[in-house]
Design an enzyme around this catalytic site. Structure first.
Site, PDB file in Angstrom:
ATOM      1  N   GLN A  13       0.824  -1.218   0.000  1.00 41.83           N
ATOM      2  CA  GLN A  13       0.000   0.000   0.000  1.00 41.83           C
ATOM      3  C   GLN A  13       0.855   1.263   0.000  1.00 41.83           C
ATOM      4  O   GLN A  13       0.636   2.177  -0.792  1.00 41.83           O
ATOM      5  CB  GLN A  13      -0.924  -0.012   1.231  1.00 41.83           C
ATOM      6  CG  GLN A  13      -1.969   1.086   1.189  1.00 41.83           C
ATOM      7  CD  GLN A  13      -2.658   1.307   2.526  1.00 41.83           C
ATOM      8  OE1 GLN A  13      -2.163   0.902   3.583  1.00 41.83           O
ATOM      9  NE2 GLN A  13      -3.804   1.965   2.497  1.00 41.83           N
ATOM     10  N   ILE A  36       8.622  -9.207  -2.534  1.00 47.59           N
ATOM     11  CA  ILE A  36       8.626 -10.667  -2.625  1.00 47.59           C
ATOM     12  C   ILE A  36       7.663 -11.130  -3.728  1.00 47.59           C
ATOM     13  O   ILE A  36       7.698 -12.253  -4.193  1.00 47.59           O
ATOM     14  CB  ILE A  36       8.285 -11.276  -1.244  1.00 47.59           C
ATOM     15  CG1 ILE A  36       8.735 -12.714  -1.154  1.00 47.59           C
ATOM     16  CG2 ILE A  36       6.824 -11.094  -0.891  1.00 47.59           C
ATOM     17  CD1 ILE A  36       9.068 -13.133   0.248  1.00 47.59           C
ATOM     18  N   TYR A 143       2.155  -7.603  16.355  1.00 48.91           N
ATOM     19  CA  TYR A 143       2.615  -6.520  15.475  1.00 48.91           C
ATOM     20  C   TYR A 143       3.127  -5.336  16.299  1.00 48.91           C
ATOM     21  O   TYR A 143       4.213  -4.803  16.054  1.00 48.91           O
ATOM     22  CB  TYR A 143       1.428  -6.120  14.600  1.00 48.91           C
ATOM     23  CG  TYR A 143       1.626  -4.927  13.705  1.00 48.91           C
ATOM     24  CD1 TYR A 143       2.552  -4.962  12.660  1.00 48.91           C
ATOM     25  CD2 TYR A 143       0.841  -3.778  13.858  1.00 48.91           C
ATOM     26  CE1 TYR A 143       2.693  -3.871  11.809  1.00 48.91           C
ATOM     27  CE2 TYR A 143       0.975  -2.695  13.016  1.00 48.91           C
ATOM     28  CZ  TYR A 143       1.908  -2.747  11.991  1.00 48.91           C
ATOM     29  OH  TYR A 143       2.045  -1.669  11.155  1.00 48.91           O
ATOM     30  N   LYS A 147       6.857  -3.738  16.485  1.00 40.25           N
ATOM     31  CA  LYS A 147       7.133  -2.336  16.135  1.00 40.25           C
ATOM     32  C   LYS A 147       7.794  -1.610  17.314  1.00 40.25           C
ATOM     33  O   LYS A 147       8.686  -0.788  17.119  1.00 40.25           O
ATOM     34  CB  LYS A 147       5.841  -1.622  15.710  1.00 40.25           C
ATOM     35  CG  LYS A 147       5.328  -2.059  14.339  1.00 40.25           C
ATOM     36  CD  LYS A 147       6.287  -1.675  13.227  1.00 40.25           C
ATOM     37  CE  LYS A 147       5.821  -2.101  11.854  1.00 40.25           C
ATOM     38  NZ  LYS A 147       6.824  -1.855  10.803  1.00 40.25           N
TER      39      LYS A 147
HETATM   40  C1  AKB Z   1      -2.826  -2.038  10.973  1.00 40.75           C
HETATM   41  O1  AKB Z   1      -4.049  -1.827  11.105  1.00 40.75           O
HETATM   42  O2  AKB Z   1      -2.267  -3.073  11.354  1.00 40.75           O
HETATM   43  C2  AKB Z   1      -1.978  -0.963  10.342  1.00 40.75           C
HETATM   44  C3  AKB Z   1      -1.384  -0.057  11.363  1.00 40.75           C
HETATM   45  C4  AKB Z   1      -2.226   0.854  12.144  1.00 40.75           C
HETATM   46  O3  AKB Z   1      -0.185  -0.053  11.524  1.00 40.75           O
HETATM   47  N1  AKB Z   1      -2.758  -0.203   9.418  1.00 40.75           N
END
Ligand code: AKB
Length: 312
Positions: A13, A36, A143, A147
């Site tokens: 994106q 990839i 996630y 991060k």
């Molecule tokens: C997600 O929803 O995982 C991403 C983000 C907020 O990093 N768009």
């Protein structure tokens, strides 16, 4: 040495739009797009493109040396919703790709690195409105944990090895050229597609779930401003808070109804609700404003007009 740019994750994106902008700005042969998987025809035909797995250090090093790369934008990542399904794969991809790039910068094979962080670094114990740059950060998603760890490593590589790494905590991004993949904020893209196709949308978040969001043009503008800013002005080497819009599904639906009066929305929250509930509703981005002149420009109403106009 002249600038030569490598984009990792160029078919995604952000990558699709960032590659196009950088090619216009610096010349298409100076921007090497990699992913990839192959991207759309504009990406493939607009300049050099190579298949690359960001976790493969040797291939990455080879491309960097072969093309005399100076700046790397590392955009490959597994997003929040998919990462909950594949925790170890997400951790390996999100962390190993970052270490590969940071280590090549430490070895002086590249000069500058951009790495995206996210509002997902915040968690349920973080103040949810006007979330400060520095605050409690106890992310509860795979996630978010990756991060947050990544941010710590970026700051560490800057402090210990002088690596010029720059980062933004992106909110949910909305665009029409490609679909986002596997995020919690993706409903705010999907809703436009479904509104045009079926006049209705079943939302996987509840009506009042307010989240920080941004139209892609503003996200690209922020990324380029940060990367162009003089190094002395960059006072945050973990990642900058960035605010754009804050809205909930009811509000985006209302803005769509102004263009499609018989559009309807219904609500059927799933596992992504818990993720969204752990994230801020709005962000304080005063450090980005002070350090490199950040200002959001596109409103919810403008964004809806652009999205519907282009998707039609
Ligand atoms: C997600 O929803 O995982 C991403 C983000 C907020 O990093 N768009």
């Amino acid at each position: 040495m002249k600038k030569r740019i490598l984009i990792i994750g160029a078919s995604g994106q952000i990558g699709t739009e960032l590659t196009a902008r950088l090619r216009t700005q610096f010349g298409s042969h100076k921007v090497i797009a990699t992913d990839i998987r192959e991207g759309d025809s504009e990406l493939l035909e607009g300049g050099p493109f190579e298949i690359l797995d960001a976790m493969d250090y040797k291939s990455l090093e080879n491309i960097i040396i072969r093309h005399e790369i100076t700046d790397v934008y590392l955009l490959a990542a597994m997003l929040s919703a998919t990462a909950e399904k594949f925790p170890m794969r997400a951790w390996n991809l999100n962390m190993n790709s970052l270490f590969n790039v940071l280590n090549l910068a430490k070895e002086k094979k590249i000069k500058k690195v951009f790495w995206p962080s996210s509002i997902a670094v915040f968690g349920p114990t973080t103040p949810r409105t006007n979330t400060p740059q520095k605050t409690i950060m106890e992310p509860s998603t795979v996630y978010g944990i990756s991060k947050q760890a990544g941010e710590r490593w970026c700051e560490y590589y800057f402090n210990k090895y002088g690596v010029d790494v720059r980062s933004i905590r992106y909110p949910g991004l909305i665009s029409y050229k490609t679909l986002p993949g596997g995020g919690t904020t993706d409903y705010a893209v999907d809703i436009y597609h479904k509104a045009l196709k079926h006049n209705e949308y079943r939302c996987f978040l509840s009506a009042s779930t307010t989240l920080p969001m941004m139209f892609i043009d503003d996200a690209i503008k922020a990324t380029l401003s940060l990367m162009e800013a003089p190094a002395k002005d960059i006072t945050i080497r973990s990642s900058y808070n960035l605010a754009g819009l804050s809205f909930n599904p009811t509000e985006i639906a209302e803005s769509i109804k102004k263009h499609i009066p018989d559009f309807t929305i219904s609500y059927d929250p799933d596992f992504r609700q818990e993720i969204a509930d752990s994230w801020p509703q709005s962000i304080d981005d005063s450090k980005a404003q002070e350090d490199w002149g950040w200002e959001n420009s596109i409103s919810l109403e403008e964004m809806t007009g652009i999205m519907l106009g282009n998707l039609k």
